[in-house]
Write a protein that holds these residues in place. Structure first.
Motif, PDB file in Angstrom:
ATOM      1  N   ARG A   1       0.822  -1.212   0.000  1.00  0.00           N
ATOM      2  CA  ARG A   1       0.000   0.000   0.000  1.00  0.00           C
ATOM      3  C   ARG A   1       0.857   1.263   0.000  1.00  0.00           C
ATOM      4  NH1 ARG A   1      -3.222  -2.919   4.043  1.00  0.00           N
ATOM      5  NH2 ARG A   1      -1.952  -1.873   5.617  1.00  0.00           N
ATOM      6  N   VAL A   2       0.277   2.326  -0.508  1.00  0.00           N
ATOM      7  CA  VAL A   2       0.890   3.650  -0.448  1.00  0.00           C
ATOM      8  C   VAL A   2       0.090   4.486   0.547  1.00  0.00           C
ATOM      9  CG1 VAL A   2       1.429   5.746  -1.745  1.00  0.00           C
ATOM     10  CG2 VAL A   2       1.723   3.510  -2.825  1.00  0.00           C
ATOM     11  N   LEU A   3       0.770   5.209   1.397  1.00  0.00           N
ATOM     12  CA  LEU A   3       0.093   6.068   2.366  1.00  0.00           C
ATOM     13  C   LEU A   3      -0.602   7.214   1.636  1.00  0.00           C
ATOM     14  CD1 LEU A   3       2.901   6.223   5.063  1.00  0.00           C
ATOM     15  CD2 LEU A   3       0.773   4.896   5.177  1.00  0.00           C
ATOM     16  N   PRO A   4      -1.788   7.613   2.065  1.00  0.00           N
ATOM     17  CA  PRO A   4      -2.533   8.669   1.370  1.00  0.00           C
ATOM     18  C   PRO A   4      -1.751   9.973   1.223  1.00  0.00           C
ATOM     19  CG  PRO A   4      -3.952   7.558   2.953  1.00  0.00           C
ATOM     20  CD  PRO A   4      -2.561   7.040   3.193  1.00  0.00           C
ATOM     21  N   ALA A   5      -1.015  10.359   2.261  1.00  0.00           N
ATOM     22  CA  ALA A   5      -0.282  11.621   2.198  1.00  0.00           C
ATOM     23  C   ALA A   5       1.017  11.500   1.422  1.00  0.00           C
ATOM     24  CB  ALA A   5       0.006  12.133   3.600  1.00  0.00           C
ATOM     25  N   GLY A   6       1.606  10.290   1.409  1.00  0.00           N
ATOM     26  CA  GLY A   6       2.834  10.131   0.651  1.00  0.00           C
ATOM     27  C   GLY A   6       3.726   9.021   1.149  1.00  0.00           C
ATOM     28  N   GLY A   7       4.333   8.295   0.221  1.00  0.00           N
ATOM     29  CA  GLY A   7       5.286   7.245   0.557  1.00  0.00           C
ATOM     30  C   GLY A   7       4.637   5.892   0.748  1.00  0.00           C
ATOM     31  N   LEU A   8       5.461   4.851   0.663  1.00  0.00           N
ATOM     32  CA  LEU A   8       4.966   3.495   0.890  1.00  0.00           C
ATOM     33  C   LEU A   8       4.619   3.281   2.354  1.00  0.00           C
ATOM     34  CD1 LEU A   8       7.225   0.985  -1.098  1.00  0.00           C
ATOM     35  CD2 LEU A   8       4.878   1.629  -1.590  1.00  0.00           C
ATOM     36  N   ASP A   9       3.661   2.404   2.581  1.00  0.00           N
ATOM     37  CA  ASP A   9       3.330   1.972   3.928  1.00  0.00           C
ATOM     38  C   ASP A   9       4.340   0.883   4.296  1.00  0.00           C
ATOM     39  OD1 ASP A   9       2.302   0.825   6.226  1.00  0.00           O
ATOM     40  OD2 ASP A   9       0.221   0.964   5.570  1.00  0.00           O
ATOM     41  N   LEU A  10       5.419   1.257   4.955  1.00  0.00           N
ATOM     42  CA  LEU A  10       6.495   0.305   5.229  1.00  0.00           C
ATOM     43  C   LEU A  10       6.057  -0.779   6.217  1.00  0.00           C
ATOM     44  CD1 LEU A  10       9.624   2.641   5.337  1.00  0.00           C
ATOM     45  CD2 LEU A  10       8.895   1.098   3.506  1.00  0.00           C
ATOM     46  N   GLU A  11       5.137  -0.461   7.115  1.00  0.00           N
ATOM     47  CA  GLU A  11       4.626  -1.506   8.008  1.00  0.00           C
ATOM     48  C   GLU A  11       3.942  -2.596   7.198  1.00  0.00           C
ATOM     49  OE1 GLU A  11       2.184  -0.038  11.133  1.00  0.00           O
ATOM     50  OE2 GLU A  11       3.726   1.295  11.961  1.00  0.00           O
ATOM     51  N   HIS A  12       3.183  -2.192   6.186  1.00  0.00           N
ATOM     52  CA  HIS A  12       2.538  -3.166   5.312  1.00  0.00           C
ATOM     53  C   HIS A  12       3.586  -3.955   4.533  1.00  0.00           C
ATOM     54  CE1 HIS A  12      -0.334  -4.155   1.806  1.00  0.00           C
ATOM     55  NE2 HIS A  12      -0.627  -4.943   2.818  1.00  0.00           N
ATOM     56  N   TYR A  13       4.637  -3.282   4.097  1.00  0.00           N
ATOM     57  CA  TYR A  13       5.722  -3.942   3.377  1.00  0.00           C
ATOM     58  C   TYR A  13       6.325  -5.065   4.220  1.00  0.00           C
ATOM     59  CZ  TYR A  13      10.346  -4.452   1.139  1.00  0.00           C
ATOM     60  OH  TYR A  13      11.484  -4.940   0.548  1.00  0.00           O
ATOM     61  N   TYR A  14       6.622  -4.762   5.460  1.00  0.00           N
ATOM     62  CA  TYR A  14       7.224  -5.776   6.330  1.00  0.00           C
ATOM     63  C   TYR A  14       6.260  -6.928   6.601  1.00  0.00           C
ATOM     64  CZ  TYR A  14      11.417  -3.032   7.189  1.00  0.00           C
ATOM     65  OH  TYR A  14      12.616  -2.370   7.031  1.00  0.00           O
ATOM     66  N   GLU A  15       4.972  -6.631   6.689  1.00  0.00           N
ATOM     67  CA  GLU A  15       3.993  -7.702   6.864  1.00  0.00           C
ATOM     68  C   GLU A  15       3.971  -8.629   5.656  1.00  0.00           C
ATOM     69  OE1 GLU A  15       1.867  -8.753   9.333  1.00  0.00           O
ATOM     70  OE2 GLU A  15       3.132  -7.444  10.561  1.00  0.00           O
ATOM     71  N   LEU A  16       3.993  -8.054   4.463  1.00  0.00           N
ATOM     72  CA  LEU A  16       3.959  -8.868   3.250  1.00  0.00           C
ATOM     73  C   LEU A  16       5.237  -9.666   3.058  1.00  0.00           C
ATOM     74  CD1 LEU A  16       2.186  -6.428   0.746  1.00  0.00           C
ATOM     75  CD2 LEU A  16       1.223  -8.450   1.847  1.00  0.00           C
ATOM     76  N   LEU A  17       6.350  -9.159   3.569  1.00  0.00           N
ATOM     77  CA  LEU A  17       7.599  -9.918   3.473  1.00  0.00           C
ATOM     78  C   LEU A  17       7.528 -11.223   4.257  1.00  0.00           C
ATOM     79  CD1 LEU A  17      10.439  -7.231   3.712  1.00  0.00           C
ATOM     80  CD2 LEU A  17       9.726  -8.525   1.694  1.00  0.00           C
ATOM     81  N   LYS A  18       6.677 -11.272   5.257  1.00  0.00           N
ATOM     82  CA  LYS A  18       6.515 -12.506   6.042  1.00  0.00           C
ATOM     83  C   LYS A  18       5.975 -13.648   5.187  1.00  0.00           C
ATOM     84  CE  LYS A  18       5.780 -10.064  10.417  1.00  0.00           C
ATOM     85  NZ  LYS A  18       4.818  -9.775  11.530  1.00  0.00           N
ATOM     86  N   LEU A  19       5.353 -13.310   4.047  1.00  0.00           N
ATOM     87  CA  LEU A  19       4.841 -14.333   3.126  1.00  0.00           C
ATOM     88  C   LEU A  19       5.956 -14.935   2.285  1.00  0.00           C
ATOM     89  CD1 LEU A  19       1.616 -12.466   1.902  1.00  0.00           C
ATOM     90  CD2 LEU A  19       1.812 -14.208   3.701  1.00  0.00           C
ATOM     91  N   LYS A  20       7.172 -14.428   2.450  1.00  0.00           N
ATOM     92  CA  LYS A  20       8.369 -14.915   1.764  1.00  0.00           C
ATOM     93  C   LYS A  20       8.204 -14.932   0.238  1.00  0.00           C
ATOM     94  CE  LYS A  20      10.154 -17.627   5.637  1.00  0.00           C
ATOM     95  NZ  LYS A  20      11.138 -16.591   5.966  1.00  0.00           N
ATOM     96  N   PRO A  21       8.052 -13.762  -0.354  1.00  0.00           N
ATOM     97  CA  PRO A  21       7.939 -13.693  -1.814  1.00  0.00           C
ATOM     98  C   PRO A  21       9.235 -14.148  -2.483  1.00  0.00           C
ATOM     99  CG  PRO A  21       8.302 -11.502  -0.892  1.00  0.00           C
ATOM    100  CD  PRO A  21       8.067 -12.421   0.277  1.00  0.00           C
ATOM    101  N   LYS A  22       9.102 -14.670  -3.692  1.00  0.00           N
ATOM    102  CA  LYS A  22      10.295 -15.062  -4.438  1.00  0.00           C
ATOM    103  C   LYS A  22      11.018 -13.843  -4.980  1.00  0.00           C
ATOM    104  CE  LYS A  22      12.098 -18.107  -8.004  1.00  0.00           C
ATOM    105  NZ  LYS A  22      11.845 -19.272  -8.884  1.00  0.00           N
ATOM    106  N   VAL A  23      10.231 -12.825  -5.382  1.00  0.00           N
ATOM    107  CA  VAL A  23      10.795 -11.604  -5.951  1.00  0.00           C
ATOM    108  C   VAL A  23      10.172 -10.401  -5.277  1.00  0.00           C
ATOM    109  CG1 VAL A  23      11.096 -10.216  -8.052  1.00  0.00           C
ATOM    110  CG2 VAL A  23      11.135 -12.727  -8.200  1.00  0.00           C
ATOM    111  N   VAL A  24      10.982  -9.397  -5.015  1.00  0.00           N
ATOM    112  CA  VAL A  24      10.491  -8.091  -4.594  1.00  0.00           C
ATOM    113  C   VAL A  24      10.909  -7.093  -5.668  1.00  0.00           C
ATOM    114  CG1 VAL A  24      10.630  -6.245  -2.888  1.00  0.00           C
ATOM    115  CG2 VAL A  24      10.578  -8.627  -2.136  1.00  0.00           C
ATOM    116  N   ALA A  25       9.910  -6.505  -6.336  1.00  0.00           N
ATOM    117  CA  ALA A  25      10.157  -5.566  -7.427  1.00  0.00           C
ATOM    118  C   ALA A  25       9.902  -4.153  -6.911  1.00  0.00           C
ATOM    119  CB  ALA A  25       9.256  -5.876  -8.620  1.00  0.00           C
ATOM    120  N   ILE A  26      10.961  -3.427  -6.622  1.00  0.00           N
ATOM    121  CA  ILE A  26      10.879  -2.123  -5.964  1.00  0.00           C
ATOM    122  C   ILE A  26      10.917  -1.009  -6.999  1.00  0.00           C
ATOM    123  CG2 ILE A  26      11.981  -0.548  -4.321  1.00  0.00           C
ATOM    124  CD1 ILE A  26      13.275  -3.023  -3.020  1.00  0.00           C
TER     125      ILE A  26
END
Length: 403
Positions: A138-163
């Motif tokens: 997710r992207v925060l409404p005011a600006g920037g990525l929601d890094l807390e959400h990023y870390y949560e999704l990393l727990k799913l152990k993706p094969k690729v992270v496309a930044i």
């Protein structure tokens, strides 16, 4: 004022800044799509076509070796730009082809998870959607990525992270080092879309644990039709080539073939040789100006654009947080005007201003934040403060009789 006199001097190196429409000088504010070109780059491209425009790496002759050496010079100039080895640079057509090569070459399946940013360009979205299971940060409404959400999704152990290093919608930079480190800790392959960042900031892949990084030289003063893919040597060797043909094999018989060493095994067919000449000239020009100057100009113009936009209540800025790390890209909607084609056309034909309207090749994100089209302005090292002021003055005029 940010060294307006230096910017004006730089602008004189770009023939496009002198273009006129009906006697009015064009103000080019669409560099996030493609940049204007300095005369030095134009001359370098013309040099190839004006001389012995031979192919590369095919046969033995003086002219062929000369052209081949110039072609490989572009590769090593690019490697120096990114702080990597020459055989870790693959030349393709653009960022789009580079991401597709990685996505296809990794032989992904729908069982593989790929993590992307919500405001990703279609080029860093569709190749993954077509071949894998995509999760979106997710992207925060005011600006920037929601890094807390990023870390949560990393727990799913993706094969690729496309930044996406820098958004082509907002110009906001993501914390690349932090995001890369976290992705590697869960064993993910990291690809970085640097199409909007490399033109403005020094990116050293040797300092980051990035597996792949890609950008398009046409956004950084270079020609269209040539793209750059960086990959760690061991990661490039894992890629299955997408295209097969001349130039990428050492041996062929009717039963088997042997691929060349990197990077040529991933570069089938005649490459964009004139584009390599132009890329070298573009890099030389950027090095001459210096990334410190270019980056400072980008940041300064980004702040000016945002501040002037926030002063106007008839527009709605996408991600307006002034504390974000952002460059000179600004997108906004006009709530009273869901369709902006006419606005963009009047800005062009009446005021000489070239900007972008639409979904910016980021339709899912734009639809989620604006519900329809947005207008985008973006600058580069040849743009002045007065051009930004001219844009907002023109927008104010239109507000009086169109909005």
């Amino acid at each position: 004022m940010f060294k307006e006199e230096l910017t004006i001097k730089i602008a004189n190196d770009f023939p496009g800044t002198k273009t006129e429409i009906d006697g009015r000088r064009v103000v080019y504010l669409d560099s996030a799509a493609t940049s204007l070109k300095p005369q030095a780059m134009i001359d370098a491209t013309t040099e190839y076509y004006s001389g012995i425009s031979s192919n590369v790496h095919r046969g033995k002759s003086y002219s062929l070796e000369l052209v081949s050496n110039r072609y490989e010079e572009a590769r090593y100039k690019t490697a120096e730009l990114l702080s990597c080895a020459g055989n870790e640079i693959v030349f393709l057509r653009n960022t789009t082809e580079a991401v597709n090569l990685v996505a296809a070459g990794l032989s992904l399946t729908k069982e593989d998870k790929v993590l992307i940013c919500a405001d990703s360009h279609h080029s860093n979205l569709l190749p993954w959607m077509a071949r894998s299971s995509v999760d979106t940060v997710r992207v925060l409404p005011a600006g920037g990525l929601d890094l807390e959400h990023y870390y949560e999704l990393l727990k799913l152990k993706p094969k690729v992270v496309a930044i996406t290093h820098c958004s082509n919608v907002t110009g906001i930079y993501n914390p690349l080092e932090e995001m890369t480190k976290a992705a590697k800790e869960v064993g993910a392959i990291v690809l970085v879309d640097a199409a909007q960042s490399v033109p403005h900031r020094k990116v050293s892949v040797s300092k980051l644990d990035i597996d792949f990084l890609t950008f398009s030289p046409h956004k950084m003063l270079g020609p269209t039709g040539i793209g750059v893919l960086y990959g760690k040597k061991d990661m490039l060797e894992q890629l299955t080539p997408v295209n097969y043909g001349g130039g990428m094999v050492d041996w062929v018989d009717l039963e088997e073939f042997r691929l060349r060493k990197l990077p040529h095994r991933l570069e089938a067919g005649t490459p964009h040789i004139a584009g390599a000449y132009g890329l070298t000239a573009a890099i030389d020009y950027i090095n001459e100006i210096g990334y410190n100057t270019i980056s400072a100009h980008d940041t300064y113009m980004g702040k000016k654009m945002l501040n002037m936009a926030l002063e106007r209540d008839y527009i709605q800025v996408v991600q307006p947080d002034s504390d974000c790390d952002r460059g000179a890209v600004l997108s906004f909607s006009i709530p009273s005007q869901p369709k902006l084609d006419d606005i963009a056309r009047v800005l062009s034909d009446t005021y000489g201003i070239m900007c972008r309207n639409g979904h910016l090749c980021a339709q899912p994100y734009i639809e989620s934040v604006a519900g329809s089209q947005v207008l985008r302005i973006s600058t580069y090292l040849y743009n002045t403060e007065s051009e930004i002021e001219h844009f907002f003055s023109a927008l104010d005029d239109l507000n009086t009789f169109m909005f």
